[in-house]
Design an enzyme around this catalytic site. Structure first.
Site, PDB file in Angstrom:
ATOM      1  N   CYS A  72      22.261  31.645  77.016  1.00  0.00           N
ATOM      2  CA  CYS A  72      21.245  32.311  76.193  1.00  0.00           C
ATOM      3  C   CYS A  72      21.943  33.455  75.440  1.00  0.00           C
ATOM      4  CB  CYS A  72      20.146  32.892  77.073  1.00  0.00           C
ATOM      5  SG  CYS A  72      20.786  34.174  78.176  1.00  0.00           S
TER       6      CYS A  72
ATOM      7  N   HIS B  13      22.057  42.077  83.712  1.00  0.00           N
ATOM      8  CA  HIS B  13      20.773  42.329  84.394  1.00  0.00           C
ATOM      9  C   HIS B  13      20.413  43.804  84.414  1.00  0.00           C
ATOM     10  CE1 HIS B  13      22.733  38.756  86.315  1.00  0.00           C
ATOM     11  NE2 HIS B  13      21.625  38.229  85.836  1.00  0.00           N
TER      12      HIS B  13
ATOM     13  N   HIS C 199      17.429  41.140  93.702  1.00  0.00           N
ATOM     14  CA  HIS C 199      18.060  40.761  92.431  1.00  0.00           C
ATOM     15  C   HIS C 199      18.420  42.019  91.648  1.00  0.00           C
ATOM     16  CE1 HIS C 199      18.579  39.079  88.391  1.00  0.00           C
ATOM     17  NE2 HIS C 199      18.706  37.888  88.965  1.00  0.00           N
TER      18      HIS C 199
ATOM     19  N   GLU D 135      18.420  42.754  88.566  1.00  0.00           N
ATOM     20  CA  GLU D 135      17.472  43.199  87.528  1.00  0.00           C
ATOM     21  C   GLU D 135      16.372  44.068  88.143  1.00  0.00           C
ATOM     22  OE1 GLU D 135      15.944  40.144  84.828  1.00  0.00           O
ATOM     23  OE2 GLU D 135      14.022  41.180  84.842  1.00  0.00           O
TER      24      GLU D 135
ATOM     25  N   THR E 141      12.399  38.833  84.488  1.00  0.00           N
ATOM     26  CA  THR E 141      12.439  38.024  83.254  1.00  0.00           C
ATOM     27  C   THR E 141      12.791  36.549  83.480  1.00  0.00           C
ATOM     28  OG1 THR E 141      14.745  38.655  82.944  1.00  0.00           O
ATOM     29  CG2 THR E 141      13.092  39.967  81.780  1.00  0.00           C
TER      30      THR E 141
ATOM     31  N   CYS F  39      11.458  35.761  79.792  1.00  0.00           N
ATOM     32  CA  CYS F  39      12.008  35.701  78.426  1.00  0.00           C
ATOM     33  C   CYS F  39      11.827  34.304  77.824  1.00  0.00           C
ATOM     34  CB  CYS F  39      13.465  36.128  78.413  1.00  0.00           C
ATOM     35  SG  CYS F  39      14.605  34.833  78.840  1.00  0.00           S
TER      36      CYS F  39
ATOM     37  N   SER G 293      21.571  32.189  90.795  1.00  0.00           N
ATOM     38  CA  SER G 293      20.959  32.368  89.478  1.00  0.00           C
ATOM     39  C   SER G 293      19.443  32.155  89.590  1.00  0.00           C
ATOM     40  CB  SER G 293      21.553  31.361  88.476  1.00  0.00           C
ATOM     41  OG  SER G 293      20.699  31.225  87.367  1.00  0.00           O
TER      42      SER G 293
HETATM   43  S1  SF4 Z   1      16.508  38.066  79.892  1.00  0.00           S
HETATM   44 FE1  SF4 Z   1      16.605  36.011  79.015  1.00  0.00          FE
HETATM   45  S2  SF4 Z   1      17.904  36.226  77.173  1.00  0.00           S
HETATM   46 FE2  SF4 Z   1      18.291  38.031  78.510  1.00  0.00          FE
HETATM   47  S3  SF4 Z   1      20.036  37.462  79.806  1.00  0.00           S
HETATM   48 FE3  SF4 Z   1      18.182  36.987  80.965  1.00  0.00          FE
HETATM   49  S4  SF4 Z   1      17.814  34.811  80.479  1.00  0.00           S
HETATM   50 FE4  SF4 Z   1      19.218  35.593  78.922  1.00  0.00          FE
END
Ligand code: SF4
Length: 317
Positions: free
Chosen positions: A12, A73, A123, A125, A164, A203, A231
């Site tokens: 992505c 992240h 995670h 993020e 996301t 996303c 992942s």
């Molecule tokens: S939020 Fe979406 S576009 Fe951004 S790194 Fe993660 S998967 Fe990729």
């Protein structure tokens, strides 16, 4: 027998940006420190660690004068501030989509909201997002059971956000349970998305891959998801496959995990990759499958599916 190549596949834009950054920084500095994996792909991380990237457990282990790269992240602002206070060059590869989510969480926290984050608390993020909450009123939930443990937030300002990279079908029951327990809870945004009729922060690239799986699901009996086991995005693709009723789903890191047994008793198959998988890895899986001479290879995307449906409805007219 057909092997459908689902789109989008390969990186992505957020992951590509992080990969380009690490490549450029290696050219400039010859080495760079990382604390977390900058993307969740085992093969990529193994490769960069062999080529001079140094992984450490904390910022304290990064020497003054060195360069550190933060993952796609994101990281907690505390970590970014600490790096700035020392003579450390920061290369921030936080995906812009994640950055936008961080800013929204911070804004609502500063406005006095209690924040509920739907996601995996281990995670990166989510760990980083917690750092953007400017008070103690933050809770991470990942199941309906977690909601039973929440304090009484009725009649308080409270809002939920989501990681996301989730599958909407996995988080819908959690959101429904949250709304039951906290009727005054606000959603992370005003966009209610089909087909699960929930607002979320997943996303677009992640959603497009999940939708391609859903659209191809009635044509196939095997889905191959390329992506690492850590992942979240890859696991969401597996969830989308299960939810779409696909009989057999396997997740692999590379073509080395494939063998003839995988293709026994299947007719049509499909391949998709998580967002942190290089297109070269996807192509090597495709080459392996071509070498078996069992399948005709066909591209498949949301748009090609719509075209087929349109053609079919035109024919019936
Ligand atoms: S939020 Fe979406 S576009 Fe951004 S790194 Fe993660 S998967 Fe990729």
């Amino acid at each position: 027998m057909i092997c459908y190549l689902l789109s989008p596949r390969g990186y992505c834009f957020g992951v590509k940006r992080a990969v380009d950054m690490v490549n450029q920084i290696m050219k400039l500095y010859g080495s760079v420190y990382i604390i977390e994996d900058i993307i969740h792909n085992k093969l990529f991380i193994d490769n960069i660690l062999k080529s001079g990237v140094i992984k450490v457990n904390s910022l304290d282990e990064v020497p003054d004068g060195a360069a550190v790269m933060f993952s796609a992240h994101g990281v907690s602002p505390n970590m970014a501030n600490k790096a700035e206070e020392r003579d450390i060059t920061v290369i921030d590869a936080t995906c812009p989509v994640v950055k936008e989510l961080q800013m929204k969480v911070q804004e609502k926290s500063e406005a006095g909201y209690s924040i509920i984050i739907i996601g995996n608390r281990a995670h990166q993020e989510v760990v980083a997002l917690l750092g953007y909450v400017k008070n103690d009123n933050v809770y991470v939930v990942n199941s309906e059971m977690d909601i039973d443990l929440l304090p009484n937030l009725v009649n308080k300002k409270v809002i939920y956000f989501t990681q996301t990279s989730m599958y909407p079908g996995d988080i819908k029951p959690i959101i429904d349970a949250l709304k039951l327990k906290i009727p005054n809870i606000e959603a992370c945004n005003s966009i209610i998305q089909e087909p699960f009729n929930i607002a979320h922060n997943i996303c677009k690239d992640t959603l497009d891959r999940q939708e391609a799986i859903k659209l191809v699901s009635d044509k196939i009996d095997l889905l191959i998801v390329i992506g690492s086991e850590d992942s979240s995005n890859a696991l969401s693709l597996v969830s989308a496959g299960i939810d779409s009723g696909i009989k057999k789903i396997i997740r692999i890191d590379s073509q080395e995990e494939l063998n003839d047994d995988v293709f026994s008793e299947v007719e049509n198959i499909a391949i998709i990759s998580a967002t942190s998988v290089a297109i070269e890895i996807v192509n090597s899986v495709v080459e392996y499958i071509k070498s078996k001479e069992l399948f005709t290879i066909e591209e498949f995307s949301k748009d090609s599916s719509n075209n087929t449906e349109n053609q079919q409805s035109n024919t019936s007219l």
